[in-house]
Design a protein around this motif. Sequence first.
Motif, short mmCIF file in Angstrom:
data_model
loop_
_atom_site.label_atom_id
_atom_site.label_comp_id
_atom_site.label_asym_id
_atom_site.label_seq_id
_atom_site.Cartn_x
_atom_site.Cartn_y
_atom_site.Cartn_z
N PRO A 46 0.78 -1.24 0.00
CA PRO A 46 0.00 0.00 0.00
C PRO A 46 0.82 1.29 0.00
O PRO A 46 0.26 2.37 -0.15
N ARG A 47 2.13 1.20 0.13
CA ARG A 47 2.98 2.41 0.13
C ARG A 47 3.78 2.56 -1.16
O ARG A 47 4.64 3.43 -1.23
N GLU A 86 -4.03 11.96 -3.04
CA GLU A 86 -2.97 12.94 -2.80
C GLU A 86 -2.39 12.74 -1.40
O GLU A 86 -1.18 12.77 -1.21
N ARG A 87 -3.25 12.54 -0.41
CA ARG A 87 -2.76 12.29 0.96
C ARG A 87 -2.02 10.96 1.04
O ARG A 87 -1.03 10.85 1.76
N LEU A 88 -2.47 9.97 0.30
CA LEU A 88 -1.81 8.66 0.31
C LEU A 88 -0.42 8.77 -0.32
O LEU A 88 0.56 8.27 0.25
N ARG A 89 -0.34 9.42 -1.45
CA ARG A 89 0.96 9.46 -2.13
C ARG A 89 1.94 10.41 -1.45
O ARG A 89 3.14 10.28 -1.62
N GLN A 93 -1.23 9.50 4.84
CA GLN A 93 -2.07 8.36 5.20
C GLN A 93 -1.52 7.11 4.51
O GLN A 93 -0.75 7.21 3.56
N VAL A 94 -1.97 5.97 5.01
CA VAL A 94 -1.64 4.69 4.39
C VAL A 94 -2.95 4.08 3.92
O VAL A 94 -3.97 4.16 4.60
N THR A 139 -5.62 5.55 7.86
CA THR A 139 -4.60 5.17 8.82
C THR A 139 -3.42 6.11 8.65
O THR A 139 -2.94 6.31 7.54
N ALA A 140 -2.97 6.66 9.73
CA ALA A 140 -1.79 7.53 9.69
C ALA A 140 -0.55 6.69 9.44
O ALA A 140 -0.52 5.51 9.78
#
Length: 184
Positions: A46-47, A86-89, A93-94, A139-140
């Motif tokens: 996921p990262r 955008e927050r994930l990349r 967040q994860v 998830t942070a």
Amino acid sequence: MTDEEFNFSTGLPSEEMAAYLQMFLDETSEQLDALVEVLLSLEENPRHTGQLNEAFRLIHSIKGSSAMMGLDSITVLTHHLENHFERLRSGLQVLDRPMMDLVLRCIDFLRECNQRLRNGQALASAPELLEELGSHTGTAPLSAPPPAEEPARVSEEKSSASAVAEGGESSDLDTDRKSTRLNS
């Protein structure tokens, strides 16, 4: 050209609009298929920066195309999805299981929109999906960056500058700054 052959909302003849709509539907179907493939990859890792960027790009493309076509319910939903990716990349967040499930439900809705457009039906809205996207914090990341100490130093510098401005004594730091400015 009669009124039936002209679409006043777009300023294009209806047959041209139909061709653009068909192109939108074909491209969006391909992009949604590609997005599902990316999500399958992200399920394993996921990262993965490249895959997160690709998911963002696909969602961004769908959003832009739908906005150009005036398909507001698609544009609004993809805008919210784009914000999450955008927050994930950016690592804020994860991608967790609840968010993955929500994204997949959004893809199902977008596929349903495509089918409705192919059938000449009006688009539905997805207030429940928008609400979930709006409330999902995700998830942070496991390792948060350490808090920055810089703001504390800045406020100390401002305090000593204020003291000098009010007639107080200056610190050695203030004296060094003044001499540097005079020597420049």
